[in-house]
Scaffold this active site. Structure first.
Site, short mmCIF file in Angstrom:
data_model
loop_
_atom_site.label_atom_id
_atom_site.label_comp_id
_atom_site.label_asym_id
_atom_site.label_seq_id
_atom_site.Cartn_x
_atom_site.Cartn_y
_atom_site.Cartn_z
N CYS A 296 -32.29 30.22 -18.80
CA CYS A 296 -32.95 29.13 -19.52
C CYS A 296 -33.90 29.72 -20.54
O CYS A 296 -34.67 30.63 -20.23
CB CYS A 296 -33.70 28.25 -18.53
SG CYS A 296 -34.54 26.86 -19.30
N HIS B 231 -27.63 21.20 -16.25
CA HIS B 231 -28.86 21.98 -16.48
C HIS B 231 -29.78 21.25 -17.47
O HIS B 231 -30.98 21.10 -17.23
CB HIS B 231 -28.46 23.37 -17.00
CG HIS B 231 -29.60 24.26 -17.37
ND1 HIS B 231 -29.82 25.48 -16.77
CD2 HIS B 231 -30.59 24.13 -18.30
CE1 HIS B 231 -30.90 26.05 -17.30
NE2 HIS B 231 -31.37 25.26 -18.25
N GLU B 232 -29.20 20.79 -18.59
CA GLU B 232 -30.02 20.15 -19.62
C GLU B 232 -30.56 18.79 -19.16
O GLU B 232 -31.71 18.45 -19.45
CB GLU B 232 -29.23 19.98 -20.93
CG GLU B 232 -28.74 21.28 -21.57
CD GLU B 232 -29.80 22.35 -21.72
OE1 GLU B 232 -30.99 22.01 -21.90
OE2 GLU B 232 -29.45 23.54 -21.64
N HIS C 44 -33.61 19.03 -17.10
CA HIS C 44 -34.84 19.22 -17.88
C HIS C 44 -35.54 17.88 -18.16
O HIS C 44 -36.76 17.82 -18.27
CB HIS C 44 -34.53 19.88 -19.23
CG HIS C 44 -34.50 21.38 -19.21
ND1 HIS C 44 -35.61 22.13 -18.89
CD2 HIS C 44 -33.52 22.26 -19.48
CE1 HIS C 44 -35.28 23.43 -18.97
NE2 HIS C 44 -34.02 23.53 -19.32
CO CO Z 1 -32.96 25.28 -19.60
#
Ligand code: CO
Length: 173
Positions: free
Chosen positions: A101, A143-144, A147
């Site tokens: 990341c 993953h995004e 966030h």
């Molecule tokens: Co990330």
């Protein structure tokens, strides 16, 4: 267009829940362009708005399909801009893969993710979109989207470690 600064841990904005995008105005489109530029410059395969210090539900992902072994040329990259993304379907089947990341420098980790997902959201004009993703692309989206809920891959990883070589880091990112 302007490259934006990438926020890194332990900045609190990475831990906040984000606000829905409601205005798809000029200012929003400028943000999209800036995030794309920032992702490309980093370089990274994905970026979420909190990573540039904005608590908004917006992600950008750019990814080239895995090429067949026989193909000489690399597949063209595809850019995804998704506001208010939501995972509406996910496969029961999961797999472990390596992630990194931009907001957690110099570390990689192994994370279990759904192999296939369907994401719905809105494009940069506010029109509804739906994306089917599998494998690496599905991983990037998960993953995004994490966030946007204040979740970092390091929260989910079984192990997190410092890659020994630049190559190892590049592979994960
Ligand atoms: Co990330």
């Amino acid at each position: 267009m302007a490259e934006l600064d990438i926020v890194t841990v332990p900045n609190d904005i990475l831990r906040k829940r984000t606000q829905k995008v409601v205005d798809f105005d000029k200012k929003f489109k400028q943000l999209v362009d800036d995030m794309v530029e920032t992702m490309r410059a980093a370089p990274g395969v994905g970026l979420a708005a909190p990573q540039v210090g904005l608590s908004k539900k917006l992600i950008v992902v750019e990814y080239a399909e895995e090429k067949d072994e026989e193909e000489e040329e690399e597949a063209p990259k595809k850019l995804y801009v998704v506001a208010n993304p939501e995972i509406i379907k996910k496969s029961a089947e999961m797999e472990v893969g390596i992630e990194a990341c931009l907001s957690v420098p110099n570390l990689i980790g192994d994370v279990e993710r759904h192999i296939q997902i369907v994401v719905k959201g809105q494009n940069k004009n506010g029109q509804p979109i739906r994306i089917k993703a599998k494998g690496w692309l599905a991983r990037v989206f998960q993953h995004e989207i994490d966030h946007l809920n204040g979740v970092l891959y390091t929260d989910l990883a079984e192990h997190v470690w410092q890659p020994e070589t630049e190559e190892e880091l590049a592979q994960a990112a």
